[in-house]
Design a protein around this motif. Structure first.
Motif, PDB file in Angstrom:
ATOM      1  N   GLU A 253       0.819  -1.213   0.000  1.00 33.09           N
ATOM      2  CA  GLU A 253       0.000   0.000   0.000  1.00 33.09           C
ATOM      3  C   GLU A 253       0.857   1.270   0.000  1.00 33.09           C
ATOM      4  O   GLU A 253       0.550   2.231  -0.704  1.00 33.09           O
ATOM      5  CB  GLU A 253      -0.919   0.012   1.226  1.00 33.09           C
ATOM      6  CG  GLU A 253      -1.891  -1.157   1.292  1.00 33.09           C
ATOM      7  CD  GLU A 253      -2.974  -1.075   0.236  1.00 33.09           C
ATOM      8  OE1 GLU A 253      -3.499   0.030   0.012  1.00 33.09           O
ATOM      9  OE2 GLU A 253      -3.299  -2.114  -0.367  1.00 33.09           O
ATOM     10  N   PRO A 307      -3.701   2.174  10.248  1.00 37.46           N
ATOM     11  CA  PRO A 307      -4.635   2.499   9.161  1.00 37.46           C
ATOM     12  C   PRO A 307      -4.663   3.985   8.811  1.00 37.46           C
ATOM     13  O   PRO A 307      -4.972   4.347   7.666  1.00 37.46           O
ATOM     14  CB  PRO A 307      -5.987   2.024   9.707  1.00 37.46           C
ATOM     15  CG  PRO A 307      -5.836   1.999  11.185  1.00 37.46           C
ATOM     16  CD  PRO A 307      -4.407   1.626  11.422  1.00 37.46           C
ATOM     17  N   ILE A 308      -4.355   4.862   9.785  1.00 40.04           N
ATOM     18  CA  ILE A 308      -4.292   6.296   9.450  1.00 40.04           C
ATOM     19  C   ILE A 308      -3.204   6.539   8.409  1.00 40.04           C
ATOM     20  O   ILE A 308      -3.405   7.264   7.428  1.00 40.04           O
ATOM     21  CB  ILE A 308      -4.036   7.144  10.716  1.00 40.04           C
ATOM     22  CG1 ILE A 308      -5.270   7.144  11.620  1.00 40.04           C
ATOM     23  CG2 ILE A 308      -3.670   8.574  10.337  1.00 40.04           C
ATOM     24  CD1 ILE A 308      -5.061   7.838  12.948  1.00 40.04           C
ATOM     25  N   SER A 311      -4.378   5.484   5.125  1.00 37.65           N
ATOM     26  CA  SER A 311      -5.412   6.359   4.549  1.00 37.65           C
ATOM     27  C   SER A 311      -4.826   7.638   3.980  1.00 37.65           C
ATOM     28  O   SER A 311      -5.500   8.354   3.232  1.00 37.65           O
ATOM     29  CB  SER A 311      -6.448   6.705   5.622  1.00 37.65           C
ATOM     30  OG  SER A 311      -7.078   5.545   6.131  1.00 37.65           O
ATOM     31  N   ARG A 313      -2.075   8.124   1.917  1.00 44.55           N
ATOM     32  CA  ARG A 313      -1.015   7.688   0.997  1.00 44.55           C
ATOM     33  C   ARG A 313      -0.340   8.856   0.295  1.00 44.55           C
ATOM     34  O   ARG A 313       0.780   8.725  -0.202  1.00 44.55           O
ATOM     35  CB  ARG A 313      -1.597   6.744  -0.048  1.00 44.55           C
ATOM     36  CG  ARG A 313      -2.146   5.442   0.511  1.00 44.55           C
ATOM     37  CD  ARG A 313      -2.646   4.547  -0.623  1.00 44.55           C
ATOM     38  NE  ARG A 313      -3.273   3.350  -0.102  1.00 44.55           N
ATOM     39  CZ  ARG A 313      -4.559   3.259   0.225  1.00 44.55           C
ATOM     40  NH1 ARG A 313      -5.341   4.330   0.094  1.00 44.55           N
ATOM     41  NH2 ARG A 313      -5.062   2.136   0.673  1.00 44.55           N
ATOM     42  N   VAL A 387      -6.608  -1.297   4.438  1.00 48.54           N
ATOM     43  CA  VAL A 387      -6.840  -0.239   5.425  1.00 48.54           C
ATOM     44  C   VAL A 387      -8.178  -0.403   6.145  1.00 48.54           C
ATOM     45  O   VAL A 387      -8.229  -0.343   7.382  1.00 48.54           O
ATOM     46  CB  VAL A 387      -6.719   1.153   4.770  1.00 48.54           C
ATOM     47  CG1 VAL A 387      -7.133   2.249   5.751  1.00 48.54           C
ATOM     48  CG2 VAL A 387      -5.278   1.382   4.304  1.00 48.54           C
ATOM     49  N   PRO A 388      -9.306  -0.616   5.449  1.00 51.83           N
ATOM     50  CA  PRO A 388     -10.561  -0.839   6.177  1.00 51.83           C
ATOM     51  C   PRO A 388     -10.504  -2.054   7.105  1.00 51.83           C
ATOM     52  O   PRO A 388     -11.067  -2.029   8.211  1.00 51.83           O
ATOM     53  CB  PRO A 388     -11.582  -1.054   5.052  1.00 51.83           C
ATOM     54  CG  PRO A 388     -11.013  -0.328   3.879  1.00 51.83           C
ATOM     55  CD  PRO A 388      -9.542  -0.519   3.991  1.00 51.83           C
ATOM     56  N   TRP A 391      -8.852  -1.073  10.267  1.00 53.11           N
ATOM     57  CA  TRP A 391      -9.715  -0.285  11.153  1.00 53.11           C
ATOM     58  C   TRP A 391     -10.621  -1.195  11.998  1.00 53.11           C
ATOM     59  O   TRP A 391     -10.887  -0.908  13.160  1.00 53.11           O
ATOM     60  CB  TRP A 391     -10.563   0.684  10.337  1.00 53.11           C
ATOM     61  CG  TRP A 391      -9.890   1.985  10.031  1.00 53.11           C
ATOM     62  CD1 TRP A 391      -9.601   2.501   8.809  1.00 53.11           C
ATOM     63  CD2 TRP A 391      -9.413   2.947  10.990  1.00 53.11           C
ATOM     64  NE1 TRP A 391      -8.961   3.716   8.934  1.00 53.11           N
ATOM     65  CE2 TRP A 391      -8.839   4.019  10.265  1.00 53.11           C
ATOM     66  CE3 TRP A 391      -9.403   2.989  12.378  1.00 53.11           C
ATOM     67  CZ2 TRP A 391      -8.275   5.137  10.886  1.00 53.11           C
ATOM     68  CZ3 TRP A 391      -8.837   4.101  13.004  1.00 53.11           C
ATOM     69  CH2 TRP A 391      -8.288   5.151  12.263  1.00 53.11           C
TER      70      TRP A 391
END
Length: 418
Positions: A253, A307-308, A311, A313, A387-388, A391
């Motif tokens: 990612e 995940p932040i 999110s 990128r 990423v989701p 979370w």
């Protein structure tokens, strides 16, 4: 304890400490090198990485409960030595397959299962061995020292592995990993302890099933241990979702590379070292339940950094790496603070003859939750995105603190009633 025993145990702990440190270093090398080898050499995706993580941890479901009963019967030092050597052989085998051009994901899954089974026996014996070589009053400081070395290994292991990955391939890093396990077994061989080499004959005659039931009954029947088991089980399940997807987040990612991953995870893990150095001071000022709850909350909040970062990128790679490092720092600080305290509480409340079975019963629940969590992580990553899925893991970690609420009153009540 006799004077002779005191002298033996005082000399035994530093050697045990060195052996444990090398074992931890080997584990950290493997945790980085195995998924990197799968991703870079065999082009594994999220599903395959999930299977690989599951293979490393499914052993707790396969042998977790009987391992405790066996370790309570066997000499713990010999068990740890054998486990270290088995892991070394499995890793050397993978390196040999790669050198011969025959390395496949199937072989990696199989070797991961063997490594995981050996790790079960080492870990159960390791946590059960400590009360035999230090006094009850020294258990928490000893656990803090062991955890400090574990965090140094966690910091230095990935960082060193990351640097090695820059100049050699991942399978060669596995060979270095094997060497660490061999050295660990060597240190253990030098320990002279006072642990009985065999259990009393009347206990050795008990059926394996009866001894397993005794360990489970203690965990379920003791309110302190029962709550701790639930808290660690929930924490490991959701943390596994996040950590299974972390290599994909960093390598795919964010495209930061294997070297950056090693540095991020290694430097960030210094938070665990910081936690291990201050936990004794915290315990002097705060009760065990308060310290455990604070550690869990810090770990849960810090995990959100992963995940932040995914999110955002569009951030520069430097900012992404800094955020991930900060999250790893806080997560390991909180986790280590909780872990040192809860392990010490368990070791104090459990009779010595039940230590291995108590540890194995808890690890069956705690680590046994990791294979389905890893598979779920791989499935979620493929279905909704990395990423989701992370979370969802972060949200779950927030539930971890619930079983700890009221723990101080429970511990105080047990103390008051003797």
């Amino acid at each position: 304890m006799t004077n002779a025993a005191a002298e033996t145990t005082s000399g035994a702990f530093p050697r045990f400490w060195a052996a444990q440190s090398l074992s931890q270093l080997g584990q950290r090398f493997g945790l980085l090198a195995l998924p990197v080898a799968a991703i870079d050499i065999l082009h594994a995706g999220s599903t395959e990485v999930g299977y690989l993580t599951a293979a490393l941890t499914v052993c707790y479901l396969l042998v977790g409960l009987p391992a405790g009963a066996w370790v309570d019967r066997w000499p713990k030092k010999t068990t740890m030595m054998s486990s270290a050597l088995v892991r070394a052989l499995a890793l050397a085998f993978l390196a040999g397959l790669w050198a011969g051009g025959h390395l496949t994901l199937t072989w990696m899954y199989g070797a991961a299962v063997v490594i995981g089974i050996a790790s079960v026996f080492f870990d159960v014996a390791y946590q059960s061995y400590l009360p035999f070589i230090v006094s009850d009053a020294a258990i928490e400081p000893a656990n803090a020292r062991l955890e400090a070395s574990a965090q140094i290994s966690a910091a230095g292991g990935p960082a060193l592995a990351g640097l090695l990955l820059k100049v050699v391939s991942a399978p060669l890093v596995l060979a270095f990993d094997a060497l660490a396990y061999v050295l660990s077994a060597g240190f253990l061989a030098t320990i002279k302890d006072t642990e009985p080499r065999r259990r009393p004959r009347q206990r050795a005659g008990h059926s394996l099933a009866a001894e397993i039931r005794a360990g489970i009954a203690f965990v379920l029947g003791n309110p302190v241990v029962r709550r701790l088991c639930l808290a660690v089980g929930v924490s490991n399940f959701f943390a596994t979702i996040v950590m299974t997807l972390t290599p994909l987040l960093i390598l795919t990612e964010l495209s930061l590379g294997a070297t950056a991953m090693g540095v991020i995870l290694g430097v960030g893990t210094l938070g665990g070292l910081a936690g291990s150095l201050v936990v004794a001071r915290l315990r002097q000022r705060r009760r065990a339940g308060t310290v455990m709850a604070a550690g869990l909350l810090l770990a849960a909040a810090s995990t959100a950094a992963f995940p932040i970062a995914g999110s955002l990128r569009e951030w520069s790679p430097l900012w992404s790496a800094a955020l991930l490092t900060l999250g790893q720092f806080g997560m390991t600080w909180g986790a280590v603070t909780f872990n040192i305290t809860q392990v010490s509480v368990r070791q104090r409340v459990c009779p010595k003859e039940l230590l291995a079975r108590m540890t194995a019963s808890i690890r069956f629940v705690v680590w046994g939750s990791m294979p389905p969590a890893a598979i779920l992580a791989g499935w979620l990553g493929a279905q909704v995105g990395v990423v989701p899925a992370m979370w969802l893991g972060v949200a779950g970690t927030c539930l971890t603190v619930l079983p700890i609420l009221g723990m101080d009153r429970l511990l105080q009540g047990r103390t008051s009633h003797g």
